[in-house]
Design an enzyme around this catalytic site. Structure first.
Site, PDB file in Angstrom:
ATOM      1  N   HIS A   1       0.833  -1.205   0.000  1.00  0.00           N
ATOM      2  CA  HIS A   1       0.000   0.000   0.000  1.00  0.00           C
ATOM      3  C   HIS A   1       0.859   1.243   0.000  1.00  0.00           C
ATOM      4  CE1 HIS A   1       0.260   1.020   4.395  1.00  0.00           C
ATOM      5  NE2 HIS A   1       0.384  -0.287   4.556  1.00  0.00           N
TER       6      HIS A   1
ATOM      7  N   ASP B   1      -0.475   4.333   0.481  1.00  0.00           N
ATOM      8  CA  ASP B   1      -1.014   5.389   1.343  1.00  0.00           C
ATOM      9  C   ASP B   1      -0.322   5.338   2.696  1.00  0.00           C
ATOM     10  OD1 ASP B   1      -2.387   2.923   1.984  1.00  0.00           O
ATOM     11  OD2 ASP B   1      -3.927   4.062   3.032  1.00  0.00           O
TER      12      ASP B   1
ATOM     13  N   ASP C   1       6.078   1.700   6.518  1.00  0.00           N
ATOM     14  CA  ASP C   1       4.648   1.357   6.366  1.00  0.00           C
ATOM     15  C   ASP C   1       4.019   2.233   5.303  1.00  0.00           C
ATOM     16  OD1 ASP C   1       2.143   0.327   6.809  1.00  0.00           O
ATOM     17  OD2 ASP C   1       1.804   1.362   8.694  1.00  0.00           O
TER      18      ASP C   1
ATOM     19  N   GLU D   1      -5.239   1.308   2.360  1.00  0.00           N
ATOM     20  CA  GLU D   1      -5.040   0.312   3.408  1.00  0.00           C
ATOM     21  C   GLU D   1      -5.233   0.924   4.777  1.00  0.00           C
ATOM     22  OE1 GLU D   1      -3.362  -2.440   6.270  1.00  0.00           O
ATOM     23  OE2 GLU D   1      -2.772  -0.375   5.949  1.00  0.00           O
ATOM     24  N   GLU D   2      -4.737   2.134   4.978  1.00  0.00           N
ATOM     25  CA  GLU D   2      -4.808   2.751   6.304  1.00  0.00           C
ATOM     26  C   GLU D   2      -6.217   3.210   6.661  1.00  0.00           C
ATOM     27  OE1 GLU D   2      -2.484   2.214   8.135  1.00  0.00           O
ATOM     28  OE2 GLU D   2      -0.526   2.447   7.197  1.00  0.00           O
TER      29      GLU D   2
ATOM     30  N   ASP E   1       4.558  -6.047   4.764  1.00  0.00           N
ATOM     31  CA  ASP E   1       3.928  -4.909   5.445  1.00  0.00           C
ATOM     32  C   ASP E   1       3.898  -5.171   6.947  1.00  0.00           C
ATOM     33  OD1 ASP E   1       2.601  -2.508   5.771  1.00  0.00           O
ATOM     34  OD2 ASP E   1       0.618  -3.350   5.325  1.00  0.00           O
TER      35      ASP E   1
ATOM     36  N   HIS F   1       2.971   4.560  12.218  1.00  0.00           N
ATOM     37  CA  HIS F   1       1.821   5.359  12.659  1.00  0.00           C
ATOM     38  C   HIS F   1       2.215   6.427  13.685  1.00  0.00           C
ATOM     39  CE1 HIS F   1      -1.468   2.257  11.400  1.00  0.00           C
ATOM     40  NE2 HIS F   1      -0.438   2.255  10.583  1.00  0.00           N
TER      41      HIS F   1
HETATM   42  N1  BES Z   1       1.297  -2.502   8.257  1.00  0.00           N
HETATM   43  C1  BES Z   1       0.168  -2.343   9.098  1.00  0.00           C
HETATM   44  C2  BES Z   1      -0.321  -3.655   9.689  1.00  0.00           C
HETATM   45  C3  BES Z   1       0.597  -4.293  10.676  1.00  0.00           C
HETATM   46  C4  BES Z   1       1.016  -3.594  11.793  1.00  0.00           C
HETATM   47  C5  BES Z   1       0.980  -5.600  10.501  1.00  0.00           C
HETATM   48  C6  BES Z   1       1.849  -4.187  12.709  1.00  0.00           C
HETATM   49  C7  BES Z   1       1.798  -6.201  11.412  1.00  0.00           C
HETATM   50  C8  BES Z   1       2.238  -5.496  12.511  1.00  0.00           C
HETATM   51  C9  BES Z   1      -0.961  -1.716   8.302  1.00  0.00           C
HETATM   52  O1  BES Z   1      -0.548  -0.677   7.467  1.00  0.00           O
HETATM   53  C10 BES Z   1      -1.969  -1.105   9.232  1.00  0.00           C
HETATM   54  O2  BES Z   1      -1.614  -0.214   9.946  1.00  0.00           O
HETATM   55  N2  BES Z   1      -3.188  -1.579   9.151  1.00  0.00           N
HETATM   56  C11 BES Z   1      -4.278  -0.981   9.845  1.00  0.00           C
HETATM   57  C12 BES Z   1      -5.505  -1.567   9.206  1.00  0.00           C
HETATM   58  C13 BES Z   1      -6.813  -1.035   9.671  1.00  0.00           C
HETATM   59  C14 BES Z   1      -7.019   0.404   9.320  1.00  0.00           C
HETATM   60  C15 BES Z   1      -7.928  -1.870   9.085  1.00  0.00           C
HETATM   61  C16 BES Z   1      -4.193  -1.321  11.316  1.00  0.00           C
HETATM   62  O3  BES Z   1      -3.732  -2.418  11.678  1.00  0.00           O
HETATM   63  O4  BES Z   1      -4.560  -0.466  12.123  1.00  0.00           O
HETATM   64 MN    MN Z   2       1.040  -1.191   6.374  1.00  0.00          MN
HETATM   65 MN    MN Z   3      -0.277   1.120   8.757  1.00  0.00          MN
END
Ligand code: BES
Ligand code: MN
Ligand code: MN
Length: 459
Positions: A88, A90, A120, A154-155, A181, A428
């Site tokens: 992703h 974004d 990320d 994705e975010e 990711d 984040h």
């Molecule tokens: N890369 C992350 C997901 C992640 C974080 C995987 C830590 C493994 C370890 C992804 O970009 C993310 O932040 N996803 C969001 C998705 C949500 C908005 C549905 C999340 O996990 O908050």
């Molecule tokens: Mn991610």
């Molecule tokens: Mn993320």
């Protein structure tokens, strides 16, 4: 052949980092409507880059939200396996205090590259493009058919991705899906994730009087909505961290003894968690370890809470309303929509009759487990071992990547999650970074994986 692509990538390390910086300079924040044009620019940058490294088709597919970039190189022929990479482009907003003036002007310091999106997921998706680039330049060809799909939502829970995948299943069809990711346990401690949590994201609003009131003139006679909201939220957990929403745990698949054993083998201590977070003491269900709580137990969190006067100084009011952003991380087999219904019903039940409450659903994402026994998983283990000098451990991660469940549901191809972030990458958060050694090791790992997959693949 392996050596030459690998050496080729080593010789171009500086160039690859400079290219990544260009992508990081585009502030493609998906949740801010003001940044729509940057989202589009990032999509165009990726499309152009895919063509520049020798992919034969690259297109931007608009959605009702942010566009999806799809590109392919199918020169290996029908007999060769096909790989689909997901990533992703974004990124998250950049609030908070950074050590650099502009989070979108990458800064190299101490072997790290600091910028929003560095880990990320721009840095991690770029690993794949550079591995492809190196193999193509070094050998003039690629060992299998190569497809990439990069989304811009994705975010914000991949709102339009499922519909896109369903509509373009033929175009996206593949034998293996790879996603980078996530982080691994340490720079010399590779790990492969086989489980991700799902998500139900909600907003709880409590309203009372029809306008803000003087707290002296009315306090004691009218229930304060901010207080009522806090009273409602207080009833979400017991003192030990168990969630009190009736039915919340009904569908949770319990951890097997085997899994608990495997998870305890991951190099991960409570001391590491404290150091990473700066928290004085850990918290959560005492009958599970912290690792288990993060990977295999559901949560209910308050992501934000506001109401009334939050500006400078003081203002004596009873606010007319108060709101909280509340989200649940979910594990197999919890259904995100059902969790919303349960929370909604519980909040309705415990809301005092002196105020009104509303629970709004903002988004959902399914949890996912991926197979540990696929051939691709074996090749991934070998690739990490070859580059990191150590066999990866298997673990479940607490974050969410909604597309994984979609692939599981719609495609027969196994998903393999090959992350190249580190636990202290600050995703984040302010001062997000990617460690350059990890970026380059990632490229080497993917070169190894790509060059070995066809041999192992029973096609
Ligand atoms: N890369 C992350 C997901 C992640 C974080 C995987 C830590 C493994 C370890 C992804 O970009 C993310 O932040 N996803 C969001 C998705 C949500 C908005 C549905 C999340 O996990 O908050
Ligand atoms: Mn991610
Ligand atoms: Mn993320």
């Amino acid at each position: 052949m392996t050596r030459s692509a690998s050496e080729h990538a080593k010789n171009r390390e500086t160039e690859f980092v400079e290219q990544l910086k260009d992508l990081l300079r585009i502030p493609s924040i998906s949740t801010l409507t003001t940044h729509k044009s940057y989202i589009e620019r990032a999509a165009e940058w990726l499309r152009d880059h895919c063509l520049a490294i020798g992919m034969t088709r690259a297109e931007i597919y608009p959605t009702p939200g942010h566009p999806i970039v799809y590109a392919e190189w199918l020169g290996a022929g029908k007999a060769a396996p096909t790989l689909l990479v997901y990533g992703h482009y974004d990124v998250q907003p950049v609030d908070g205090v950074w050590n650099q003036e502009d989070p979108f002007e990458p800064v190299e310091r101490g072997g790290n590259l600091y910028a929003r999106g560095a880990t990320d997921d721009k840095g991690q998706l770029f690993v794949h493009l550079k591995a492809f680039d190196a193999i193509m330049k070094a050998t003039g060809s690629f060992p299998m058919n190569f497809k990439v799909m990069f989304e811009g939502e994705e975010e914000i829970a991949s709102v339009h991705l499922n519909a896109f995948i369903e509509k373009h299943l033929d175009m996206l069809t593949a034998d293996v899906v790879v996603i980078s990711d996530n982080h691994i346990q340490g720079i010399d401690d590779p790990s492969i994730i086989y489980g991700l949590r799902g998500l139900t994201y909600m907003e709880i609003e409590v309203t009372g009087p029809d306008h803000d009131l003087h707290s002296g003139a009315y306090g004691g006679a009218v229930h304060n909505p901010a207080l009522a909201l806090v009273q409602i939220l207080h009833r979400m957990h017991d003192e030990q961290g168990h969630i009190l929403v009736p039915g919340f745990y009904d569908e949770v698949v319990p951890l097997t003894d085997e899994e608990r054993k495997a998870l305890s083998a991951v190099p991960f201590t409570e001391a590491m968690l404290k150091a990473q977070t700066g928290a004085d003491k850990l918290w959560g269900e005492p009958e599970f370890t912290a690792r288990e709580r993060i990977g295999a137990r559901p949560t209910l969190e308050i992501n934000g809470i506001w109401g009334g006067w939050t500006g400078e100084g003081q203002k004596t009011i009873i606010p007319a309303k108060a709101t909280a952003k509340v989200s649940c991380r979910l594990v197999a087999n919890q259904n995100p929509k059902r969790i919303y219904e349960l929370v909604k019903a519980y909040v309705a039940r415990i809301t005092p009759d002196t105020v009104r409450s509303e629970v709004r659903l903002l988004s959902t994402g399914d949890s996912a487990l991926v197979p540990l026994d696929s051939e691709a998983m074996q090749v991934a283990v070998e690739a990490y071992e070859a580059v990191f000098g150590k066999k990866p451990t298997f673990m479940r991660e607490g974050g969410s990547i909604p597309v994984v469940a979609t692939y599981n549901r719609l495609m027969k191809a196994p998903v393999v999650m090959m992350g190249f972030g580190l636990p202290d990458d600050n995703l984040h958060a302010p001062n997000e970074k990617i460690t350059l050694k990890m970026f380059h090791r990632g490229i080497q790992t993917m070169i190894h994986f790509y060059q070995n997959l066809p041999k192992h693949f029973g096609k």
